[in-house]
Design a protein around this motif. Structure first.
Motif, PDB file in Angstrom:
ATOM      1  N   VAL A  68      18.096  22.559 -21.156  1.00  0.00           N
ATOM      2  CA  VAL A  68      18.223  21.107 -21.314  1.00  0.00           C
ATOM      3  C   VAL A  68      18.263  20.780 -22.798  1.00  0.00           C
ATOM      4  O   VAL A  68      17.265  20.957 -23.506  1.00  0.00           O
ATOM      5  N   TRP A  71      15.263  18.754 -24.888  1.00  0.00           N
ATOM      6  CA  TRP A  71      14.092  18.546 -24.034  1.00  0.00           C
ATOM      7  C   TRP A  71      12.832  18.317 -24.845  1.00  0.00           C
ATOM      8  O   TRP A  71      11.934  17.585 -24.422  1.00  0.00           O
ATOM      9  N   MET A  74      12.365  14.630 -25.525  1.00  0.00           N
ATOM     10  CA  MET A  74      12.439  13.723 -24.372  1.00  0.00           C
ATOM     11  C   MET A  74      11.041  13.374 -23.884  1.00  0.00           C
ATOM     12  O   MET A  74      10.114  14.166 -24.037  1.00  0.00           O
ATOM     13  N   LYS A  78      11.453  12.770 -18.207  1.00  0.00           N
ATOM     14  CA  LYS A  78      12.891  13.044 -18.255  1.00  0.00           C
ATOM     15  C   LYS A  78      13.153  14.544 -18.331  1.00  0.00           C
ATOM     16  O   LYS A  78      14.059  15.061 -17.671  1.00  0.00           O
ATOM     17  N   ALA A  79      12.372  15.254 -19.143  1.00  0.00           N
ATOM     18  CA  ALA A  79      12.546  16.707 -19.259  1.00  0.00           C
ATOM     19  C   ALA A  79      12.289  17.384 -17.915  1.00  0.00           C
ATOM     20  O   ALA A  79      13.091  18.210 -17.460  1.00  0.00           O
ATOM     21  N   GLN A  81      12.317  16.022 -14.909  1.00  0.00           N
ATOM     22  CA  GLN A  81      13.293  15.583 -13.915  1.00  0.00           C
ATOM     23  C   GLN A  81      14.637  16.269 -14.088  1.00  0.00           C
ATOM     24  O   GLN A  81      15.306  16.593 -13.110  1.00  0.00           O
ATOM     25  N   THR A  82      15.042  16.513 -15.304  1.00  0.00           N
ATOM     26  CA  THR A  82      16.319  17.177 -15.547  1.00  0.00           C
ATOM     27  C   THR A  82      16.337  18.569 -14.933  1.00  0.00           C
ATOM     28  O   THR A  82      17.360  19.005 -14.414  1.00  0.00           O
ATOM     29  N   VAL A  85      14.990  17.693 -10.533  1.00  0.00           N
ATOM     30  CA  VAL A  85      15.760  16.769  -9.695  1.00  0.00           C
ATOM     31  C   VAL A  85      14.885  16.270  -8.537  1.00  0.00           C
ATOM     32  O   VAL A  85      15.182  16.457  -7.366  1.00  0.00           O
TER      33      VAL A  85
END
Length: 109
Positions: A68, A71, A74, A78-79, A81-82, A85
């Motif tokens: 990512v 990352w 972030m 967000k990190a 979740q990337t 998912v």
């Protein structure tokens, strides 16, 4: 990877499994999710045997995190979740302080 990666990893595993290495939970399972990170064999995380091995699943998560871009800068949510998912990406935030405390306590021991 660094301490920030450890914080993101631990917070993620706290949200996904409360740090319990979960096997198949029958009707309570989210799809075919298993292990500390609730990774799914059907989405390419590895075999059931692999993703229920704490070392393997952690390294798989870290490998995903490393891919990512940015990352490190972030927000944790967000990190995580990337990589993960999740249906509930904001839930990772509630574990950030506890994860940071655990890493700070154990990182250099």
């Amino acid at each position: 990877m660094d301490e920030r990666a450890a914080v993101v990893s631990i917070a993620t595993a706290l949200q996904e499994s409360k740090l319990e290495n979960l096997g198949h939970l029958g009707d309570r399972n989210d799809h075919d999710s298993q292990g500390l990170f609730q990774q799914r064999p059907s989405t390419g995380w590895g075999t059931v045997e692999q993703i229920t091995d704490p070392e393997y699943s952690t390294l798989a998560f870290l490998k995903g995190l490393k891919q990512v871009d940015g990352w490190q800068d972030m927000p944790l949510t967000k990190a995580a979740q990337t990589v993960q998912v999740s249906a509930y990406p904001d839930h990772y935030a509630q574990w950030e302080q506890q994860a940071a405390d655990l890493v700070a306590e154990h990182w250099n021991k």
